[in-house]
Design a protein around this motif. Structure first.
Motif, PDB file in Angstrom:
ATOM      1  N   GLU A  79       0.832  -1.206   0.000  1.00  0.00           N
ATOM      2  CA  GLU A  79       0.000   0.000   0.000  1.00  0.00           C
ATOM      3  C   GLU A  79       0.868   1.259   0.000  1.00  0.00           C
ATOM      4  O   GLU A  79       0.577   2.237  -0.699  1.00  0.00           O
ATOM      5  N   LEU A  80       1.950   1.238   0.768  1.00  0.00           N
ATOM      6  CA  LEU A  80       2.806   2.423   0.837  1.00  0.00           C
ATOM      7  C   LEU A  80       3.607   2.643  -0.445  1.00  0.00           C
ATOM      8  O   LEU A  80       3.892   3.785  -0.799  1.00  0.00           O
ATOM      9  N   SER A  81       3.936   1.588  -1.150  1.00  0.00           N
ATOM     10  CA  SER A  81       4.617   1.809  -2.430  1.00  0.00           C
ATOM     11  C   SER A  81       3.640   2.371  -3.460  1.00  0.00           C
ATOM     12  O   SER A  81       4.029   3.144  -4.334  1.00  0.00           O
ATOM     13  N   ASP A  82       2.358   2.015  -3.346  1.00  0.00           N
ATOM     14  CA  ASP A  82       1.341   2.627  -4.213  1.00  0.00           C
ATOM     15  C   ASP A  82       1.255   4.128  -3.942  1.00  0.00           C
ATOM     16  O   ASP A  82       1.153   4.933  -4.869  1.00  0.00           O
ATOM     17  N   LYS A  83       1.318   4.491  -2.657  1.00  0.00           N
ATOM     18  CA  LYS A  83       1.308   5.915  -2.298  1.00  0.00           C
ATOM     19  C   LYS A  83       2.569   6.609  -2.807  1.00  0.00           C
ATOM     20  O   LYS A  83       2.513   7.765  -3.242  1.00  0.00           O
ATOM     21  N   ALA A  84       3.702   5.912  -2.760  1.00  0.00           N
ATOM     22  CA  ALA A  84       4.949   6.482  -3.275  1.00  0.00           C
ATOM     23  C   ALA A  84       4.836   6.736  -4.781  1.00  0.00           C
ATOM     24  O   ALA A  84       5.270   7.781  -5.283  1.00  0.00           O
ATOM     25  N   LEU A  85       4.239   5.797  -5.501  1.00  0.00           N
ATOM     26  CA  LEU A  85       4.034   5.978  -6.940  1.00  0.00           C
ATOM     27  C   LEU A  85       3.134   7.181  -7.210  1.00  0.00           C
ATOM     28  O   LEU A  85       3.436   8.004  -8.082  1.00  0.00           O
ATOM     29  N   ASP A  86       2.048   7.301  -6.449  1.00  0.00           N
ATOM     30  CA  ASP A  86       1.159   8.460  -6.609  1.00  0.00           C
ATOM     31  C   ASP A  86       1.921   9.760  -6.377  1.00  0.00           C
ATOM     32  O   ASP A  86       1.753  10.734  -7.120  1.00  0.00           O
ATOM     33  N   ARG A  87       2.764   9.778  -5.365  1.00  0.00           N
ATOM     34  CA  ARG A  87       3.560  10.977  -5.057  1.00  0.00           C
ATOM     35  C   ARG A  87       4.534  11.279  -6.193  1.00  0.00           C
ATOM     36  O   ARG A  87       4.712  12.444  -6.586  1.00  0.00           O
ATOM     37  N   ALA A  88       5.165  10.240  -6.728  1.00  0.00           N
ATOM     38  CA  ALA A  88       6.108  10.431  -7.834  1.00  0.00           C
ATOM     39  C   ALA A  88       5.402  11.003  -9.063  1.00  0.00           C
ATOM     40  O   ALA A  88       5.920  11.915  -9.720  1.00  0.00           O
ATOM     41  N   ILE A  89       4.228  10.498  -9.361  1.00  0.00           N
ATOM     42  CA  ILE A  89       3.463  11.004 -10.506  1.00  0.00           C
ATOM     43  C   ILE A  89       3.059  12.454 -10.263  1.00  0.00           C
ATOM     44  O   ILE A  89       3.166  13.297 -11.162  1.00  0.00           O
ATOM     45  N   PHE A  90       2.628  12.762  -9.062  1.00  0.00           N
ATOM     46  CA  PHE A  90       2.274  14.141  -8.713  1.00  0.00           C
ATOM     47  C   PHE A  90       3.474  15.076  -8.892  1.00  0.00           C
ATOM     48  O   PHE A  90       3.371  16.128  -9.521  1.00  0.00           O
ATOM     49  N   GLU A  91       4.625  14.686  -8.335  1.00  0.00           N
ATOM     50  CA  GLU A  91       5.834  15.517  -8.433  1.00  0.00           C
ATOM     51  C   GLU A  91       6.300  15.648  -9.885  1.00  0.00           C
ATOM     52  O   GLU A  91       6.733  16.724 -10.307  1.00  0.00           O
ATOM     53  N   ALA A  92       6.208  14.573 -10.637  1.00  0.00           N
ATOM     54  CA  ALA A  92       6.614  14.624 -12.044  1.00  0.00           C
ATOM     55  C   ALA A  92       5.723  15.568 -12.830  1.00  0.00           C
ATOM     56  O   ALA A  92       6.207  16.326 -13.692  1.00  0.00           O
ATOM     57  N   THR A  93       4.434  15.544 -12.552  1.00  0.00           N
ATOM     58  CA  THR A  93       3.497  16.450 -13.214  1.00  0.00           C
ATOM     59  C   THR A  93       3.838  17.901 -12.865  1.00  0.00           C
ATOM     60  O   THR A  93       3.872  18.771 -13.733  1.00  0.00           O
ATOM     61  N   ARG A  94       4.096  18.122 -11.607  1.00  0.00           N
ATOM     62  CA  ARG A  94       4.395  19.472 -11.103  1.00  0.00           C
ATOM     63  C   ARG A  94       5.693  20.045 -11.675  1.00  0.00           C
ATOM     64  O   ARG A  94       5.779  21.228 -11.972  1.00  0.00           O
ATOM     65  N   HIS A  95       6.706  19.182 -11.837  1.00  0.00           N
ATOM     66  CA  HIS A  95       8.034  19.652 -12.252  1.00  0.00           C
ATOM     67  C   HIS A  95       8.405  19.271 -13.687  1.00  0.00           C
ATOM     68  O   HIS A  95       9.507  19.602 -14.135  1.00  0.00           O
ATOM     69  N   GLY A  96       7.532  18.554 -14.387  1.00  0.00           N
ATOM     70  CA  GLY A  96       7.856  18.112 -15.736  1.00  0.00           C
ATOM     71  C   GLY A  96       8.982  17.095 -15.752  1.00  0.00           C
ATOM     72  O   GLY A  96       9.763  17.020 -16.699  1.00  0.00           O
ATOM     73  N   ALA A  97       9.074  16.298 -14.694  1.00  0.00           N
ATOM     74  CA  ALA A  97      10.163  15.336 -14.555  1.00  0.00           C
ATOM     75  C   ALA A  97       9.801  13.985 -15.171  1.00  0.00           C
ATOM     76  O   ALA A  97       8.635  13.656 -15.366  1.00  0.00           O
ATOM     77  N   GLU A  98      10.830  13.219 -15.438  1.00  0.00           N
ATOM     78  CA  GLU A  98      10.679  11.828 -15.864  1.00  0.00           C
ATOM     79  C   GLU A  98      10.750  10.946 -14.619  1.00  0.00           C
ATOM     80  O   GLU A  98      11.470  11.254 -13.675  1.00  0.00           O
ATOM     81  N   VAL A  99      10.011   9.835 -14.632  1.00  0.00           N
ATOM     82  CA  VAL A  99      10.014   8.900 -13.509  1.00  0.00           C
ATOM     83  C   VAL A  99      10.609   7.574 -13.959  1.00  0.00           C
ATOM     84  O   VAL A  99      10.261   7.057 -15.023  1.00  0.00           O
ATOM     85  N   LEU A 100      11.500   7.049 -13.142  1.00  0.00           N
ATOM     86  CA  LEU A 100      11.995   5.688 -13.327  1.00  0.00           C
ATOM     87  C   LEU A 100      11.397   4.862 -12.197  1.00  0.00           C
ATOM     88  O   LEU A 100      11.684   5.101 -11.024  1.00  0.00           O
ATOM     89  N   CYS A 101      10.535   3.931 -12.544  1.00  0.00           N
ATOM     90  CA  CYS A 101       9.847   3.087 -11.566  1.00  0.00           C
ATOM     91  C   CYS A 101      10.583   1.754 -11.490  1.00  0.00           C
ATOM     92  O   CYS A 101      10.757   1.069 -12.497  1.00  0.00           O
ATOM     93  N   VAL A 102      11.028   1.395 -10.283  1.00  0.00           N
ATOM     94  CA  VAL A 102      11.903   0.250 -10.087  1.00  0.00           C
ATOM     95  C   VAL A 102      11.290  -0.758  -9.124  1.00  0.00           C
ATOM     96  O   VAL A 102      10.692  -0.380  -8.117  1.00  0.00           O
ATOM     97  N   ASN A 103      11.470  -2.028  -9.444  1.00  0.00           N
ATOM     98  CA  ASN A 103      11.168  -3.101  -8.506  1.00  0.00           C
ATOM     99  C   ASN A 103      12.424  -3.942  -8.390  1.00  0.00           C
ATOM    100  O   ASN A 103      12.983  -4.364  -9.402  1.00  0.00           O
ATOM    101  N   VAL A 104      12.877  -4.155  -7.158  1.00  0.00           N
ATOM    102  CA  VAL A 104      14.095  -4.923  -6.937  1.00  0.00           C
ATOM    103  C   VAL A 104      13.746  -6.245  -6.266  1.00  0.00           C
ATOM    104  O   VAL A 104      13.188  -6.265  -5.174  1.00  0.00           O
ATOM    105  N   VAL A 105      14.080  -7.328  -6.944  1.00  0.00           N
ATOM    106  CA  VAL A 105      13.893  -8.675  -6.418  1.00  0.00           C
ATOM    107  C   VAL A 105      15.147  -9.031  -5.635  1.00  0.00           C
ATOM    108  O   VAL A 105      16.260  -8.866  -6.144  1.00  0.00           O
ATOM    109  N   GLU A 106      14.974  -9.482  -4.396  1.00  0.00           N
ATOM    110  CA  GLU A 106      16.122  -9.861  -3.572  1.00  0.00           C
ATOM    111  C   GLU A 106      16.980 -10.868  -4.314  1.00  0.00           C
ATOM    112  O   GLU A 106      16.507 -11.922  -4.724  1.00  0.00           O
TER     113      GLU A 106
END
Length: 139
Positions: free
Chosen positions: A12-39
């Protein structure tokens, strides 16, 4: 701000992190790199000849999470790239931040595996110590 890295693990918290990243990217015109790391240690349970099949099985969930993140970003008009990696999550994310010259990393305060958080320390806590850029920890 030009580049944001966000780590997702299906919690749930990583979903919130993604929402925040999308919000910040929209606000600043930034690119997002979305990562998942498998142990990376997951592979110790497999024989050498089983690793290609094991990798495919292990990557099903991360690939699904990353595809969903890409759809969400596209709907918001945000440029998003996805990447699935194997390794130690905090170290892998920090290395990517250096390579990508990221301005910010956004992560949830707790991941999907609460036991790992208690025993090993959280990924977000470790990132605060080693990341080369600003860390935003979402609760």
């Amino acid at each position: 701000m030009k580049k944001i890295i966000v780590a997702v693990d299906g919690s749930e918290l990583s979903d919130k992190a993604l929402d925040r990243a999308i919000f910040e990217a929209t606000r600043h015109g930034a690119e997002v790199l979305c990562v998942n790391v498998v142990e990376g240690l997951t592979f110790l349970a497999y024989k050498r000849e089983e690793i290609p099949d094991a990798w495919e099985r292990l990557m099903r969930e991360p690939n699904k999470l990353l595809a969903e993140a890409a759809q969400k970003a596209e709907a918001a008009g945000v440029r998003l790239r996805t990447l699935a990696e194997a390794g130690r999550p905090a170290e892998t994310i920090a290395k990517l931040a250096r390579q990508e010259k990221a301005d910010e990393i956004i992560v949830g305060s707790r991941g999907k595996n609460a036991l790992d958080n208690m025993l090993l320390g959280s990924v977000s806590g470790r990132l605060v110590q080693i990341a080369p850029c600003t860390i935003v920890v979402v609760r």
